[in-house]
Design a protein around this motif. Structure first.
Motif, PDB file in Angstrom:
ATOM      1  N   MET A 132       3.860  -5.832  -3.654  1.00 43.49           N
ATOM      2  CA  MET A 132       4.257  -5.438  -2.531  1.00 43.49           C
ATOM      3  C   MET A 132       4.295  -3.346  -3.002  1.00 43.49           C
ATOM      4  O   MET A 132       4.579  -3.318  -1.158  1.00 43.49           O
ATOM      5  CB  MET A 132       5.791  -6.018  -2.420  1.00 43.49           C
ATOM      6  CG  MET A 132       5.559  -7.543  -2.251  1.00 43.49           C
ATOM      7  SD  MET A 132       3.936  -7.870  -0.715  1.00 43.49           S
ATOM      8  CE  MET A 132       4.417  -7.088   0.167  1.00 43.49           C
ATOM      9  N   GLN A 133       4.752  -3.097  -3.417  1.00 44.78           N
ATOM     10  CA  GLN A 133       4.817  -1.630  -3.678  1.00 44.78           C
ATOM     11  C   GLN A 133       4.286  -0.746  -4.962  1.00 44.78           C
ATOM     12  O   GLN A 133       4.362  -1.328  -5.746  1.00 44.78           O
ATOM     13  CB  GLN A 133       5.309  -1.195  -3.960  1.00 44.78           C
ATOM     14  CG  GLN A 133       6.028   0.233  -3.794  1.00 44.78           C
ATOM     15  CD  GLN A 133       7.769   1.051  -3.299  1.00 44.78           C
ATOM     16  OE1 GLN A 133       8.268   0.462  -2.287  1.00 44.78           O
ATOM     17  NE2 GLN A 133       8.363   0.997  -4.864  1.00 44.78           N
ATOM     18  N   ALA A 134       3.209   0.435  -4.672  1.00 44.41           N
ATOM     19  CA  ALA A 134       2.561   0.791  -5.637  1.00 44.41           C
ATOM     20  C   ALA A 134       3.774   2.254  -5.796  1.00 44.41           C
ATOM     21  O   ALA A 134       3.238   2.692  -4.230  1.00 44.41           O
ATOM     22  CB  ALA A 134       1.517   0.460  -5.926  1.00 44.41           C
ATOM     23  N   LEU A 135       3.954   3.178  -6.758  1.00 38.73           N
ATOM     24  CA  LEU A 135       4.050   4.618  -6.273  1.00 38.73           C
ATOM     25  C   LEU A 135       3.102   5.035  -7.409  1.00 38.73           C
ATOM     26  O   LEU A 135       3.174   4.420  -9.147  1.00 38.73           O
ATOM     27  CB  LEU A 135       5.490   4.953  -7.220  1.00 38.73           C
ATOM     28  CG  LEU A 135       6.335   4.348  -5.572  1.00 38.73           C
ATOM     29  CD1 LEU A 135       7.690   4.109  -6.810  1.00 38.73           C
ATOM     30  CD2 LEU A 135       6.421   4.779  -4.719  1.00 38.73           C
ATOM     31  N   ALA A 147       2.428  -4.994   1.956  1.00 38.45           N
ATOM     32  CA  ALA A 147       2.362  -3.794   0.741  1.00 38.45           C
ATOM     33  C   ALA A 147       2.759  -2.561   1.000  1.00 38.45           C
ATOM     34  O   ALA A 147       1.465  -2.160   1.842  1.00 38.45           O
ATOM     35  CB  ALA A 147       1.738  -4.068  -0.187  1.00 38.45           C
ATOM     36  N   VAL A 148       2.804  -1.584   0.471  1.00 41.32           N
ATOM     37  CA  VAL A 148       2.895   0.280   0.645  1.00 41.32           C
ATOM     38  C   VAL A 148       2.172   0.525   0.176  1.00 41.32           C
ATOM     39  O   VAL A 148       3.291   0.002  -1.497  1.00 41.32           O
ATOM     40  CB  VAL A 148       3.953   0.768   1.719  1.00 41.32           C
ATOM     41  CG1 VAL A 148       4.170   0.096   2.903  1.00 41.32           C
ATOM     42  CG2 VAL A 148       5.393  -0.032   1.053  1.00 41.32           C
ATOM     43  N   ALA A 149       1.846   1.736  -0.048  1.00 41.29           N
ATOM     44  CA  ALA A 149       1.886   2.578  -1.131  1.00 41.29           C
ATOM     45  C   ALA A 149       2.076   4.110  -1.218  1.00 41.29           C
ATOM     46  O   ALA A 149       1.974   4.537  -0.286  1.00 41.29           O
ATOM     47  CB  ALA A 149       0.163   1.943  -1.938  1.00 41.29           C
ATOM     48  N   SER A 185       0.541   8.076   1.701  1.00 39.74           N
ATOM     49  CA  SER A 185       0.962   7.112   2.691  1.00 39.74           C
ATOM     50  C   SER A 185       0.000   5.545   2.995  1.00 39.74           C
ATOM     51  O   SER A 185      -0.569   6.105   3.548  1.00 39.74           O
ATOM     52  CB  SER A 185       2.482   7.071   3.651  1.00 39.74           C
ATOM     53  OG  SER A 185       3.486   7.522   3.000  1.00 39.74           O
ATOM     54  N   TRP A 186       0.109   4.946   1.833  1.00 40.58           N
ATOM     55  CA  TRP A 186      -1.067   3.157   2.354  1.00 40.58           C
ATOM     56  C   TRP A 186      -0.185   2.406   2.859  1.00 40.58           C
ATOM     57  O   TRP A 186       0.443   1.841   2.345  1.00 40.58           O
ATOM     58  CB  TRP A 186      -2.230   3.176   0.774  1.00 40.58           C
ATOM     59  CG  TRP A 186      -2.496   4.214   0.238  1.00 40.58           C
ATOM     60  CD1 TRP A 186      -2.673   5.793   1.280  1.00 40.58           C
ATOM     61  CD2 TRP A 186      -3.447   4.913  -0.434  1.00 40.58           C
ATOM     62  NE1 TRP A 186      -3.607   6.001   0.838  1.00 40.58           N
ATOM     63  CE2 TRP A 186      -4.185   5.285   0.003  1.00 40.58           C
ATOM     64  CE3 TRP A 186      -4.245   3.161  -1.073  1.00 40.58           C
ATOM     65  CZ2 TRP A 186      -5.104   5.594  -1.856  1.00 40.58           C
ATOM     66  CZ3 TRP A 186      -4.495   3.588  -2.490  1.00 40.58           C
ATOM     67  CH2 TRP A 186      -5.115   4.770  -2.716  1.00 40.58           C
ATOM     68  N   ARG A 187      -0.574   1.013   3.610  1.00 42.99           N
ATOM     69  CA  ARG A 187      -0.259   0.145   4.093  1.00 42.99           C
ATOM     70  C   ARG A 187      -0.903  -0.863   3.976  1.00 42.99           C
ATOM     71  O   ARG A 187      -2.647  -0.881   4.438  1.00 42.99           O
ATOM     72  CB  ARG A 187       0.678   0.284   5.463  1.00 42.99           C
ATOM     73  CG  ARG A 187       1.261  -0.505   6.182  1.00 42.99           C
ATOM     74  CD  ARG A 187       1.508  -0.769   7.654  1.00 42.99           C
ATOM     75  NE  ARG A 187       0.412  -0.064   9.346  1.00 42.99           N
ATOM     76  CZ  ARG A 187      -1.049  -0.743   8.790  1.00 42.99           C
ATOM     77  NH1 ARG A 187      -0.964  -2.258   9.000  1.00 42.99           N
ATOM     78  NH2 ARG A 187      -2.319  -1.307   9.477  1.00 42.99           N
ATOM     79  N   TYR A 188      -1.034  -1.808   3.512  1.00 42.42           N
ATOM     80  CA  TYR A 188      -1.406  -3.053   3.483  1.00 42.42           C
ATOM     81  C   TYR A 188      -1.310  -4.114   4.689  1.00 42.42           C
ATOM     82  O   TYR A 188      -0.317  -4.928   5.105  1.00 42.42           O
ATOM     83  CB  TYR A 188      -1.449  -3.397   2.372  1.00 42.42           C
ATOM     84  CG  TYR A 188      -2.053  -3.002   0.928  1.00 42.42           C
ATOM     85  CD1 TYR A 188      -3.484  -2.642   0.233  1.00 42.42           C
ATOM     86  CD2 TYR A 188      -2.008  -1.891   0.750  1.00 42.42           C
ATOM     87  CE1 TYR A 188      -4.233  -1.656  -0.200  1.00 42.42           C
ATOM     88  CE2 TYR A 188      -1.944  -0.522  -0.297  1.00 42.42           C
ATOM     89  CZ  TYR A 188      -2.794  -0.922  -0.413  1.00 42.42           C
ATOM     90  OH  TYR A 188      -3.989   0.271  -1.243  1.00 42.42           O
ATOM     91  N   ALA A 189      -2.321  -4.721   4.900  1.00 41.21           N
ATOM     92  CA  ALA A 189      -2.107  -6.048   5.498  1.00 41.21           C
ATOM     93  C   ALA A 189      -0.567  -7.071   5.371  1.00 41.21           C
ATOM     94  O   ALA A 189      -0.814  -7.939   6.089  1.00 41.21           O
ATOM     95  CB  ALA A 189      -3.136  -6.807   5.798  1.00 41.21           C
ATOM     96  N   SER A 190      -1.238  -7.052   3.793  1.00 49.25           N
ATOM     97  CA  SER A 190      -0.216  -8.145   3.339  1.00 49.25           C
ATOM     98  C   SER A 190       1.943  -7.823   3.411  1.00 49.25           C
ATOM     99  O   SER A 190       2.177  -7.877   3.281  1.00 49.25           O
ATOM    100  CB  SER A 190      -0.459  -8.620   1.983  1.00 49.25           C
ATOM    101  OG  SER A 190       0.125  -6.861   1.216  1.00 49.25           O
ATOM    102  N   ASN A 233       4.276   9.271 -13.801  1.00 54.53           N
ATOM    103  CA  ASN A 233       3.437   7.986 -14.291  1.00 54.53           C
ATOM    104  C   ASN A 233       3.975   7.352 -12.737  1.00 54.53           C
ATOM    105  O   ASN A 233       3.253   7.569 -11.859  1.00 54.53           O
ATOM    106  CB  ASN A 233       5.436   7.577 -14.103  1.00 54.53           C
ATOM    107  CG  ASN A 233       7.258   8.312 -13.568  1.00 54.53           C
ATOM    108  OD1 ASN A 233       6.390   7.963 -11.627  1.00 54.53           O
ATOM    109  ND2 ASN A 233       7.985   8.437 -14.227  1.00 54.53           N
ATOM    110  N   ALA A 234       3.501   5.632 -13.325  1.00 58.50           N
ATOM    111  CA  ALA A 234       2.960   4.832 -11.963  1.00 58.50           C
ATOM    112  C   ALA A 234       3.509   3.619 -11.914  1.00 58.50           C
ATOM    113  O   ALA A 234       4.057   3.285 -13.376  1.00 58.50           O
ATOM    114  CB  ALA A 234       1.272   5.162 -12.028  1.00 58.50           C
ATOM    115  N   SER A 235       4.045   2.973 -11.129  1.00 49.43           N
ATOM    116  CA  SER A 235       4.598   1.625 -10.955  1.00 49.43           C
ATOM    117  C   SER A 235       3.959   1.185  -9.908  1.00 49.43           C
ATOM    118  O   SER A 235       3.188   0.998  -9.078  1.00 49.43           O
ATOM    119  CB  SER A 235       6.224   1.418 -10.984  1.00 49.43           C
ATOM    120  OG  SER A 235       6.030   1.947  -9.727  1.00 49.43           O
ATOM    121  N   VAL A 236       4.289  -0.725 -10.320  1.00 48.85           N
ATOM    122  CA  VAL A 236       3.539  -1.699  -9.118  1.00 48.85           C
ATOM    123  C   VAL A 236       4.872  -2.986  -9.629  1.00 48.85           C
ATOM    124  O   VAL A 236       4.778  -2.858 -10.359  1.00 48.85           O
ATOM    125  CB  VAL A 236       2.191  -2.469  -9.285  1.00 48.85           C
ATOM    126  CG1 VAL A 236       2.116  -2.281 -10.409  1.00 48.85           C
ATOM    127  CG2 VAL A 236       1.712  -3.078  -7.970  1.00 48.85           C
TER     128      VAL A 236
END
Length: 332
Positions: A149-152, A222-224, A215-220, A237-240
């Motif tokens: 639901m989230q990616a950074l 989820a955001v990034a 900032s990205w938004r998804y139909a589900s 760094n990066a995380s999901v």
């Protein structure tokens, strides 16, 4: 195809080509047979360093020489398109540094040429072939953290003296193309293509992007959240994350040595065997696909290359970054 050793040609003799060529030595079934640079002196020096037989001061002469099966292109970004197109039309497989082109339209054209000529074409997004990254995304696919639901992701550094290329608009300079493409690729791998993209950026007086946040938004739902910059030292760094935990790639996430599972039962550091600098993994994938007669490398998919460049096109539109030739490709 019955090929014992795949013959590589190296285009350009800068740092990235040097790192890539050193790492090719890890692969017993790869041999570098030719190099081309803008000057004969550079080609000769590179050839001496790596024991390369054929040396050219002209990219076309290398492509027409009949001495290579696969071409690695490590030039500045604006030169990628023309050289890759020429090689593909000549039936020579291409592994081209990222971003493969400055616009999505150019990238889509290279994919089309690859299919027309039935010749392998791949973007050198080495992060995709890193065993740690692949293991982490295999965990994600198994549902270890539930639905993502989230990616950074974050990519940035500061040096008092940046390489002149990074600040040259004519060469596709700025942080987005060199650095931002990594957080964007990570989020794309984690969540797919977003429905909505918002971007802000800080540009210098020459119109070169020095800091960008997306900032990205998804139909589900989820955001990034993605950042890149040349003005400060970043955590890199990066995380999901999902309802059951997070998967974290530590600093230097684009070529990590381990990843971390963060779940209700605690943090678990996951080690994955690695060797070499990491470039040989993408080379091995390319050679596997080349031997199989494929036009596309499964680990370096064409759709991702084109779609991430579409996202880069849109991000540049929003923050006001343009390159020479954009009018032709972006309809500006």
């Amino acid at each position: 195809m019955g090929i014992d050793r795949v013959r590589w040609g190296i285009v350009a003799t800068g740092n990235i080509s040097t790192s890539f060529t050193k790492d090719l030595a890890v692969l017993d079934d790869a041999v570098v047979t030719a190099v081309a640079s803008r000057s004969q002196g550079s080609a000769d020096r590179f050839g001496e360093q790596f024991g390369i037989e054929h040396r050219y001061d002209d990219y076309r002469r290398l492509i027409e020489s009949g001495t290579v099966d696969v071409l690695y292109i490590g030039t500045p970004h604006p030169q990628h398109y023309g050289i890759a197109r020429m090689a593909l039309q000549a039936g020579i497989a291409v592994l081209c540094e990222k971003p493969v082109t400055l616009t999505a339209k150019q990238a889509a054209d290279l994919v089309a040429v690859a299919h027309e000529s039935k010749t392998l074409f791949a973007e050198a997004m080495w992060m995709r072939t890193n065993p740690v990254v692949q293991a982490m995304f295999a965990d994600l696919a198994k549902g270890v953290i539930g639905e993502p639901m989230q990616a950074l992701a974050d990519f940035g550094f500061h040096r008092p003296q940046l390489p002149p290329r990074l600040l040259d608009r004519e060469l596709g300079g700025g942080v987005l193309m060199d650095g931002g493409i990594y957080p964007m690729t990570f989020a794309y791998m984690a969540l797919g293509r977003p429905e909505e993209v918002k971007a802000v950026g800080s540009l210098n007086e020459d119109g070169v992007d020095l800091s960008v946040a997306m900032s990205w938004r998804y139909a589900s739902g989820a955001v990034a959240g993605l950042t890149c910059g040349l003005r400060s030292h970043h955590p890199f760094n990066a995380s999901v994350s999902g309802p059951d935990g997070s998967l974290l790639l530590p600093g230097g996430f684009h070529h990590p040595e381990y990843y971390v599972r963060q779940t209700a039962s605690g943090d678990e550091r996951v080690e994955v065997p690695m060797h070499g600098a990491g470039y040989h993994y993408e080379a091995a994938e390319v050679m596997r696909s080349f031997r199989a007669g494929q036009v596309e490398c499964p680990a370096l998919p064409h759709a991702a290359t084109v779609e991430i460049l579409e996202l880069l096109d849109e991000t540049r539109r929003q923050i006001g970054v343009s390159y020479p030739g954009d009018d032709e490709y972006l309809g500006g």
